[in-house]
Enzyme design. Sequence first.
Site: not given
Ligand code: ADP
Length: 175
Positions: A18, A42, A91, A129
């Site tokens: 992130h 979630k 990703r 996460s």
């Molecule tokens: P959501 O619950 O909306 O998927 P997340 O908190 O998991 O949101 O992630 C927020 C954003 O960051 C999303 O666009 C997700 O694809 C991106 N993201 C999460 N992990 C990574 C990573 N390792 N590399 C690049 N982008 C990521």
Amino acid sequence: MKHVAIYPGTFDPIHFGHIDIAVRAASIFDELVVAIYDRPAKQLLFSAKERSELAQQALVDLPNVRVTAYSGLTVEFASEVGAQAIVRGLRATNDFELEYQMALINRKLAPEIEFICLMTRQDYAFLSSSVVKEVALLGGDVNSMVPPHVASMLEIKRREREKNHQPAPVVSLRD
Ligand code: ADP
């Protein structure tokens, strides 16, 4: 014109994948609002307030980035803060399916807001996460995945859950 983007997500908790996207988006836009969605469908480990504080601390060195919790439609929040774009991170291919669908829905709702996806850095392609929570709650070392203040909060949560006999949420690793 000031170019503003929001970077919405759950951030439960924020990790290096992130942070990398936030740093890169902050170098493209005049202002980046990291938008913490308060009640996603979630299972969450951290409250919206905790997730916001962890993100705030992780991004404190970026002067044009601020962190805000929000609820409701993401495009409405984007309009409220005067953003012209929504940034997301990509990703793997399964991220693409979801982001593509969301981009098309959001475009129907608010055609004036552009949807921008940044590709993950290869080092963080595996990082989510869910993986961070799973490793941390099983007592593993997450220092290569999250900043130290996030690792400390995860350890506090692990101890709390251990005391309350709550099992770690296993997504993948023990099969
Ligand atoms: P959501 O619950 O909306 O998927 P997340 O908190 O998991 O949101 O992630 C927020 C954003 O960051 C999303 O666009 C997700 O694809 C991106 N993201 C999460 N992990 C990574 C990573 N390792 N590399 C690049 N982008 C990521």
